[in-house]
Design a protein around this motif. Structure first.
Motif, PDB file in Angstrom:
ATOM      1  N   SER A   1       1.549  -1.000  -0.097  1.00  8.07           N
ATOM      2  CA  SER A   1      -0.162   0.043  -0.454  1.00  8.07           C
ATOM      3  C   SER A   1       0.634   1.060  -0.157  1.00  8.07           C
ATOM      4  O   SER A   1       1.857   0.966   0.714  1.00  8.07           O
ATOM      5  CB  SER A   1      -0.939   0.040   1.290  1.00  8.07           C
ATOM      6  OG  SER A   1      -1.195   1.201   1.385  1.00  8.07           O
TER       7      SER A   1
ATOM      8  N   SER B   1       1.438   7.502   4.596  1.00  9.31           N
ATOM      9  CA  SER B   1       2.269   7.111   5.914  1.00  9.31           C
ATOM     10  C   SER B   1       2.367   6.759   6.159  1.00  9.31           C
ATOM     11  O   SER B   1       3.860   6.129   7.120  1.00  9.31           O
ATOM     12  CB  SER B   1       1.510   8.488   6.390  1.00  9.31           C
ATOM     13  OG  SER B   1       0.432   7.856   7.492  1.00  9.31           O
TER      14      SER B   1
ATOM     15  N   ASP C   1      -2.098   0.017  -4.698  1.00 15.15           N
ATOM     16  CA  ASP C   1      -3.146   1.116  -6.075  1.00 15.15           C
ATOM     17  C   ASP C   1      -1.048   1.388  -6.416  1.00 15.15           C
ATOM     18  O   ASP C   1      -0.722   1.777  -5.732  1.00 15.15           O
ATOM     19  CB  ASP C   1      -4.322   2.355  -6.407  1.00 15.15           C
ATOM     20  CG  ASP C   1      -3.722   2.589  -4.340  1.00 15.15           C
ATOM     21  OD1 ASP C   1      -2.221   1.472  -3.330  1.00 15.15           O
ATOM     22  OD2 ASP C   1      -4.497   3.511  -3.788  1.00 15.15           O
TER      23      ASP C   1
ATOM     24  N   ARG D   1      -0.631   5.394  -8.603  1.00 15.77           N
ATOM     25  CA  ARG D   1      -1.114   6.745  -9.000  1.00 15.77           C
ATOM     26  C   ARG D   1      -0.949   6.487 -11.074  1.00 15.77           C
ATOM     27  O   ARG D   1       0.314   6.107 -10.984  1.00 15.77           O
ATOM     28  CB  ARG D   1      -1.070   8.278  -7.939  1.00 15.77           C
ATOM     29  CG  ARG D   1      -1.170   8.338  -6.498  1.00 15.77           C
ATOM     30  CD  ARG D   1      -0.617   7.446  -5.537  1.00 15.77           C
ATOM     31  NE  ARG D   1      -1.270   7.629  -4.140  1.00 15.77           N
ATOM     32  CZ  ARG D   1      -1.050   8.657  -3.626  1.00 15.77           C
ATOM     33  NH1 ARG D   1       0.107   8.983  -4.005  1.00 15.77           N
ATOM     34  NH2 ARG D   1      -1.664   9.315  -2.147  1.00 15.77           N
TER      35      ARG D   1
ATOM     36  N   ASN E   1       3.476   5.601  -5.227  1.00 11.23           N
ATOM     37  CA  ASN E   1       3.295   4.598  -4.419  1.00 11.23           C
ATOM     38  C   ASN E   1       4.951   4.112  -4.925  1.00 11.23           C
ATOM     39  O   ASN E   1       5.165   3.712  -3.745  1.00 11.23           O
ATOM     40  CB  ASN E   1       2.186   3.505  -4.073  1.00 11.23           C
ATOM     41  CG  ASN E   1       1.132   4.856  -3.782  1.00 11.23           C
ATOM     42  OD1 ASN E   1       1.375   5.828  -2.675  1.00 11.23           O
ATOM     43  ND2 ASN E   1      -0.209   4.296  -3.794  1.00 11.23           N
TER      44      ASN E   1
ATOM     45  N   HIS F   1     -11.495   5.431   2.471  1.00 11.89           N
ATOM     46  CA  HIS F   1     -11.219   4.406   1.078  1.00 11.89           C
ATOM     47  C   HIS F   1     -10.430   3.737   1.790  1.00 11.89           C
ATOM     48  O   HIS F   1      -9.395   4.373   2.672  1.00 11.89           O
ATOM     49  CB  HIS F   1     -10.768   5.701   0.134  1.00 11.89           C
ATOM     50  CG  HIS F   1      -9.187   6.222   0.442  1.00 11.89           C
ATOM     51  ND1 HIS F   1      -9.329   7.868   1.294  1.00 11.89           N
ATOM     52  CD2 HIS F   1      -8.117   5.807   0.048  1.00 11.89           C
ATOM     53  CE1 HIS F   1      -7.989   7.188   0.645  1.00 11.89           C
ATOM     54  NE2 HIS F   1      -6.907   6.577   0.539  1.00 11.89           N
TER      55      HIS F   1
ATOM     56  N   ALA G   1      -6.828   1.269  -0.491  1.00 16.58           N
ATOM     57  CA  ALA G   1      -6.350   1.382  -1.664  1.00 16.58           C
ATOM     58  C   ALA G   1      -6.886   2.394  -2.534  1.00 16.58           C
ATOM     59  O   ALA G   1      -6.725   3.764  -2.136  1.00 16.58           O
ATOM     60  CB  ALA G   1      -6.730  -0.461  -2.870  1.00 16.58           C
TER      61      ALA G   1
ATOM     62  N   LYS H   1      -8.213   8.733  11.898  1.00 19.53           N
ATOM     63  CA  LYS H   1      -9.191   7.680  11.527  1.00 19.53           C
ATOM     64  C   LYS H   1      -9.947   7.368  12.222  1.00 19.53           C
ATOM     65  O   LYS H   1     -10.890   6.180  11.926  1.00 19.53           O
ATOM     66  CB  LYS H   1      -8.226   7.083  11.455  1.00 19.53           C
ATOM     67  CG  LYS H   1      -6.414   7.099  10.702  1.00 19.53           C
ATOM     68  CD  LYS H   1      -6.784   7.402   8.846  1.00 19.53           C
ATOM     69  CE  LYS H   1      -5.505   7.789   8.757  1.00 19.53           C
ATOM     70  NZ  LYS H   1      -5.705   8.169   6.675  1.00 19.53           N
TER      71      LYS H   1
END
Ligand code: 6PG
Length: 236
Positions: free
Chosen positions: A35, A38, A66, A68, A78, A142, A144, A195
Motif C-alpha cells: 500500500s 504514511s 494501487d 497513482r 507509490n 477509502h 487502496a 481515522k
C-alpha cells in the motif's frame, strides 16, 4: 478478524514487521500487495533498517494494491515511495517486483496489471490469490484507491480498475474487492486520530460504515488483522 492496538505509529510498524517476518518465513514464496500512505512508509523504513536481514528476499514477490497514474519517478508515485524507503535498501531481485505502470493509459494499465496477477499468482477458484494484501485507510474511509464516491468500483468484474480521486481528479489504478477479499491474509495499517471515527464505525459495524470501502474488506479466508495505534483506536 483481529484488532491489534499499539501505543504509537512506530510500535505499529515494529509489530507489523515482526508479523511480516514470521509470515515470510512460513512459506516457500510470498506474494504481497503493498500500500501507499504514511504508515506503510514508516513500516518500510523499519523493515529496511531492522528486519531485512531476517528475510530471504529471493522468495518475496512484490505488487501494489494501487498506484497513482504518474511517472515512477514522480513524488506522488507509490512505487517511488517504496523504492526510496525499502527497495533501494534491501537485496530483492528486480524480477520479483511487479509495479503498476502509472505512466501508461489508466484503463489499459488496469487490464495489463490484471493479467500480470493472473500470470504470476496462484489461481484459486478462478481468481489470482495474494498471500498478503497490505492496506491503509483514508480519513474518508477509502482503501487502496476505491473511494466512497466510487464504491461501486469495488465490485467491478475485473482484477483492477482505473479510478479518479474525488478531490484532485488524479487517476489511479486499484485492485478491486474480488482480489483483495480473495487474499489469504489482509493487514490494515491504520494510525492517527483522523481515522478514529471511521475505525469505530467500521469495527462496531455501525450502519454508516456501509458507505466506506474499507468496511467492505472482509477476506473469504477470514484472516484480517487491523494494526492500529492508540489514536486510531481511541473511540473503540
Ligand atoms: C494511496 C494509498 C491509500 C492510503 C490511504 C491511507 O495510494 O494513497 O494506497 O489507500 O493507504 O490514503 O493513507 P495514510 O496512511 O497516509 O493515512
Amino acid at each position: 478478524m483481529e484488532t491489534r492496538i499499539f501505543e504509537s505509529k512506530e510500535s505499529v510498524a515494529k509489530a507489523f514487521c515482526e508479523y511480516l517476518v514470521k509470515l515470510i518465513a512460513s512459506k516457500p514464496t510470498v506474494h504481497i500487495a503493498l500500500s501507499g500512505g504514511s504508515t506503510p512508509k514508516i513500516v518500510f523504513n523499519e523493515l529496511a533498517a531492522h528486519y531485512s536481514h531476517q528475510i530471504d528476499w529471493n522468495k518475496v514477490f512484490l505488487y501494489w494494491g494501487d498506484e497513482r497514474c504518474v511517472e515512477p519517478t514522480d513524488s506522488e508515485s507509490n512505487y517511488k515511495m517504496t523504492r526510496d524507503h525499502l527497495l533501494s535498501k534491501v537485496r530483492i531481485p528486480e524480477v520479483n517486483i511487479f509495479r503498476i505502470q502509472g505512466e501508461n493509459n489508466p484503463e489499459s494499465e488496469a487490464v495489463r496489471y490484471g493479467r500480470v496477477l493472473d500470470e504470476q499468482l496462484s489461481m484459486v477458484g478462478g481468481l489470482p490469490q495474494f498471500d498478503l494484501v497490505i492496506l491503509g485507510m483514508g480519513d474518508d474511509g477509502h482503501t487502496a484507491s476505491i473511494f466512497p464516491d466510487s464504491i461501486a468500483k469495488w465490485d467491478a468484474p475485473s482484477n483492477c480498475v482505473a479510478v479518479a480521486h474525488p478531490v484532485s481528479g488524479q487517476i489511479r489504478v486499484s485492485l478491486t474487492g474480488r482480489i483483495i477479499n480473495h487474499a489469504k491474509e489482509v493487514a490494515f495499517l491504520v494510525t492517527g486520530i483522523g481515522k478514529a471515527e471511521k475505525v469505530q464505525e467500521i469495527l462496531q459495524n455501525q450502519p454508516s460504515a456501509k458507505a466506506y470501502p474499507a468496511s467492505l474488506v472482509q477476506p473469504e479466508s477470514g484472516k484480517l488483522i487491523w494494526f492500529l495505534d492508540q489514536e486510531a483506536a481511541s473511540l473503540l
